[in-house]
Design a protein around this motif. Structure first.
Motif, PDB file in Angstrom:
ATOM      1  N   PHE A 147       0.828  -1.214   0.000  1.00  0.00           N
ATOM      2  CA  PHE A 147       0.000   0.000   0.000  1.00  0.00           C
ATOM      3  C   PHE A 147       0.861   1.262   0.000  1.00  0.00           C
ATOM      4  O   PHE A 147       0.535   2.258  -0.642  1.00  0.00           O
ATOM      5  N   VAL A 148       1.978   1.225   0.717  1.00  0.00           N
ATOM      6  CA  VAL A 148       2.813   2.416   0.871  1.00  0.00           C
ATOM      7  C   VAL A 148       3.411   2.887  -0.455  1.00  0.00           C
ATOM      8  O   VAL A 148       3.800   4.045  -0.596  1.00  0.00           O
ATOM      9  N   CYS A 149       3.464   2.003  -1.447  1.00  0.00           N
ATOM     10  CA  CYS A 149       4.069   2.386  -2.725  1.00  0.00           C
ATOM     11  C   CYS A 149       3.199   3.347  -3.531  1.00  0.00           C
ATOM     12  O   CYS A 149       3.619   3.827  -4.587  1.00  0.00           O
ATOM     13  N   GLY A 150       2.002   3.648  -3.032  1.00  0.00           N
ATOM     14  CA  GLY A 150       1.234   4.714  -3.634  1.00  0.00           C
ATOM     15  C   GLY A 150       1.829   6.075  -3.323  1.00  0.00           C
ATOM     16  O   GLY A 150       1.545   7.064  -4.016  1.00  0.00           O
ATOM     17  N   GLU A 151       2.669   6.155  -2.272  1.00  0.00           N
ATOM     18  CA  GLU A 151       3.394   7.383  -1.948  1.00  0.00           C
ATOM     19  C   GLU A 151       4.577   7.496  -2.901  1.00  0.00           C
ATOM     20  O   GLU A 151       5.289   6.527  -3.149  1.00  0.00           O
ATOM     21  N   GLU A 152       4.794   8.690  -3.460  1.00  0.00           N
ATOM     22  CA  GLU A 152       5.689   8.810  -4.612  1.00  0.00           C
ATOM     23  C   GLU A 152       7.143   8.430  -4.338  1.00  0.00           C
ATOM     24  O   GLU A 152       7.784   7.821  -5.206  1.00  0.00           O
ATOM     25  N   THR A 153       7.669   8.755  -3.163  1.00  0.00           N
ATOM     26  CA  THR A 153       9.076   8.401  -2.941  1.00  0.00           C
ATOM     27  C   THR A 153       9.240   6.899  -2.716  1.00  0.00           C
ATOM     28  O   THR A 153      10.250   6.308  -3.118  1.00  0.00           O
ATOM     29  N   ALA A 154       8.244   6.263  -2.075  1.00  0.00           N
ATOM     30  CA  ALA A 154       8.272   4.804  -1.937  1.00  0.00           C
ATOM     31  C   ALA A 154       8.145   4.139  -3.299  1.00  0.00           C
ATOM     32  O   ALA A 154       8.794   3.117  -3.579  1.00  0.00           O
ATOM     33  N   MET A 155       7.313   4.712  -4.162  1.00  0.00           N
ATOM     34  CA  MET A 155       7.158   4.189  -5.518  1.00  0.00           C
ATOM     35  C   MET A 155       8.465   4.267  -6.295  1.00  0.00           C
ATOM     36  O   MET A 155       8.842   3.327  -7.007  1.00  0.00           O
ATOM     37  N   ILE A 156       9.167   5.370  -6.152  1.00  0.00           N
ATOM     38  CA  ILE A 156      10.455   5.530  -6.841  1.00  0.00           C
ATOM     39  C   ILE A 156      11.434   4.454  -6.385  1.00  0.00           C
ATOM     40  O   ILE A 156      12.118   3.824  -7.201  1.00  0.00           O
ATOM     41  N   HIS A 157      11.494   4.212  -5.080  1.00  0.00           N
ATOM     42  CA  HIS A 157      12.369   3.143  -4.576  1.00  0.00           C
ATOM     43  C   HIS A 157      11.986   1.796  -5.179  1.00  0.00           C
ATOM     44  O   HIS A 157      12.856   1.004  -5.567  1.00  0.00           O
ATOM     45  N   SER A 158      10.690   1.528  -5.254  1.00  0.00           N
ATOM     46  CA  SER A 158      10.213   0.264  -5.816  1.00  0.00           C
ATOM     47  C   SER A 158      10.601   0.138  -7.292  1.00  0.00           C
ATOM     48  O   SER A 158      11.050  -0.926  -7.736  1.00  0.00           O
ATOM     49  N   ILE A 159      10.427   1.216  -8.050  1.00  0.00           N
ATOM     50  CA  ILE A 159      10.790   1.206  -9.476  1.00  0.00           C
ATOM     51  C   ILE A 159      12.285   0.943  -9.650  1.00  0.00           C
ATOM     52  O   ILE A 159      12.708   0.241 -10.577  1.00  0.00           O
ATOM     53  N   GLU A 160      13.080   1.482  -8.741  1.00  0.00           N
ATOM     54  CA  GLU A 160      14.532   1.296  -8.821  1.00  0.00           C
ATOM     55  C   GLU A 160      14.965  -0.104  -8.391  1.00  0.00           C
ATOM     56  O   GLU A 160      16.142  -0.466  -8.525  1.00  0.00           O
ATOM     57  N   TYR A 179      14.328  -1.425  -5.212  1.00  0.00           N
ATOM     58  CA  TYR A 179      14.538  -1.509  -3.773  1.00  0.00           C
ATOM     59  C   TYR A 179      13.199  -1.712  -3.047  1.00  0.00           C
ATOM     60  O   TYR A 179      12.128  -1.612  -3.645  1.00  0.00           O
ATOM     61  N   THR A 180      13.273  -1.958  -1.745  1.00  0.00           N
ATOM     62  CA  THR A 180      12.068  -2.045  -0.929  1.00  0.00           C
ATOM     63  C   THR A 180      11.337  -0.707  -0.969  1.00  0.00           C
ATOM     64  O   THR A 180      11.962   0.354  -0.849  1.00  0.00           O
ATOM     65  N   GLY A 181      10.017  -0.760  -1.138  1.00  0.00           N
ATOM     66  CA  GLY A 181       9.242   0.469  -1.252  1.00  0.00           C
ATOM     67  C   GLY A 181       9.082   1.173   0.070  1.00  0.00           C
ATOM     68  O   GLY A 181       8.108   0.946   0.797  1.00  0.00           O
ATOM     69  N   GLU A 182      10.045   2.026   0.397  1.00  0.00           N
ATOM     70  CA  GLU A 182       9.994   2.782   1.641  1.00  0.00           C
ATOM     71  C   GLU A 182      10.078   4.278   1.324  1.00  0.00           C
ATOM     72  O   GLU A 182      10.899   4.701   0.503  1.00  0.00           O
ATOM     73  N   PRO A 183       9.237   5.087   1.969  1.00  0.00           N
ATOM     74  CA  PRO A 183       9.299   6.537   1.732  1.00  0.00           C
ATOM     75  C   PRO A 183      10.610   7.128   2.238  1.00  0.00           C
ATOM     76  O   PRO A 183      11.271   6.563   3.115  1.00  0.00           O
TER      77      PRO A 183
END
Length: 453
Positions: A302-315, A317-321
């Protein structure tokens, strides 16, 4: 399909596709989004295809498989064009009767929608109370296209806005139109889209820039974005190509929730077709503009809806803000400038360019222009996706469109904005639904979920 090499070739193709359609031949439209398929739409499609072939009616009746039309409670449903007749909760046994009646220009009265208040049978979809009060800019376009066919989208006016933009070749004009439209991000924060684009356009472009479609919809009871992804993926792609041209972005990513298999399937097909036709890739339509897009599937956090967590996920990495600043506009994916907008925001862009910023800004209220799609669910008579002008009151949505409470009970409140939102009591249903008013009241609009209690 051959790759198009100029705006003129695109316009020729569009004219040819439109001319090939005989307007006198009726079309049976079966909505087959997730809600439709869960209710039996796939069975209707199989019956319809088999019957049309067996009875040799393919020259007299067309069949279109579309995405969700919004009245999810009445699925599986059938819409007849051009009359816009609506048959709700259609059974497999009724499908052949509907085809025969459509071929003969007749209506099956006993299968029509019955108004629960008056008992009247209603023929036209636009006369049904659920649809009558809406202002359907985006949802109505779901009806016009088979999401698996790019030519359907082109025939309905798709990629016309992109062709206009590439013919004008003025990125600053595009940004100014989006600013003048007053469009605010539909993901929840409501940040002005044109200003975000202007900020990205001013960033250095020597290392490339990213634009992202946030399709990681996870709020309870919310499925607006999923519906557009499934039913009209090319509207998002066209919006992102226009956004890339306006801001100088070189790469685009659609970050979609892994729990949306139908959306993932349709997005993948749409991207492949757009590349094949020359609407993505190098030197798009001969305009000297190149842009590439891909899809990234989130793992369901759910947290990957937050943009910085999403960026980590795209890169990867674990989706963390992470803390901001730096903001993604300055330092986003792989350290490159990145602008993120949600599905509904991107889908509005072709409409703004094609109809004009002034026309779009005239809808809604001065600081909250355009329409917003809400998923109206819970203890209300008519559930589904509701598209209304910004500034519409909660009472209008719940009572005039949703039909009010189920049975003899009274509605107590509506929860808006997902887990970060709040509950608005029935005594305050005269509140207009816009970003500023709800925030002052102590709730938020969020992505558009409305759970009636």
């Amino acid at each position: 399909m051959e790759r198009l090499t100029s705006v003129e070739e695109f316009r020729t193709l569009q004219s040819r596709v439109i001319a090939a359609l005989d307007p006198t031949v009726p079309t049976i439209v079966i909505p087959a989004g997730t809600c439709g398929q869960a209710s039996g739409a796939s069975d209707l499609i199989r019956v319809a295809k088999r019957y049309l072939l067996e009875k040799r009616l393919t020259d007299k009746v067309r069949l279109r498989i579309s995405g969700c039309h919004g009245f999810c409670e009445m699925e599986p449903s059938v819409l007849i064009e051009p009359q816009k007749m609506f048959y709700p909760r259609v059974s497999m046994n009724d499908m052949s009767r509907i085809i025969d009646a459509t071929a003969e220009g007749k209506v099956i009265e006993e299968l029509l929608f019955v108004d629960p208040t008056t008992g009247e049978r209603i023929r036209k979809q636009s006369d049904i109370p659920f649809f009558k009060k809406q202002f359907r800019l985006l949802m109505e376009r779901n009806e016009r296209v088979d999401p698996r066919r790019i030519l359907d989208y082109i025939e309905s006016g798709g990629y016309t806005a992109l062709a206009e933009v590439l013919a004008e070749r003025d990125p600053e004009w595009v940004v100014s139109e989006v600013k003048a439209s007053g469009l605010r991000g539909r993901g929840g924060a409501g940040f002005p889209t044109g200003i975000k684009w202007e900020m990205l356009a001013k960033q250095p472009s020597d290392k490339g820039k990213f634009i992202v479609c946030n399709a990681d919809e996870g709020d309870p009871g919310a499925y607006m974005d999923r519906s557009i992804l499934e039913g009209n993926p090319h509207s998002i792609i066209e919006g992102m190509i226009i956004g890339a041209f306006a801001t100088g972005a070189t790469d685009g990513i659609i970050y979609v929730c892994c729990e949306f298999p139908l959306a993932i399937k349709h997005i993948g097909m749409a991207l492949e077709q757009a590349y094949e036709l020359g609407l993505l890739g190098e030197n798009i339509l001969g305009a000297g503009f190149s842009f590439n897009m891909t899809m990234v599937k989130g793992a369901g956090a759910f947290v990957c809806g937050e943009e910085t967590a999403m960026i980590h996920s795209i890169e990867g990495y674990t989706g963390e803000p992470r803390q901001r600043p730096p903001f993604p506009i300055q330092k986003g994916i792989n350290g490159k400038p990145t602008a993120i907008n949600n599905v509904e925001t991107w889908a509005n862009i072709p409409i703004i360019i094609r109809d004009g910023a002034k026309a779009y800004a005239s809808i809604g209220t001065p600081n909250n222009s355009g329409t917003k799609i809400f998923s109206l669910v819970g203890k209300v008579k008519h559930t589904g996706l509701v598209e209304m002008p910004m500034g519409t009151t909660i009472g209008e949505i719940v009572y005039n469109v949703g039909g009010g409470a189920v049975g003899n009970s009274e509605i107590k409140a509506v929860q808006t904005g997902g887990p970060s939102g709040g509950c608005i009591p029935a005594s305050s249903f005269d509140l207009p639904v816009d970003y500023d008013t709800l925030a002052k009241f102590g709730s938020i609009m969020g992505s558009g979920g409305m759970i009636v209690m």
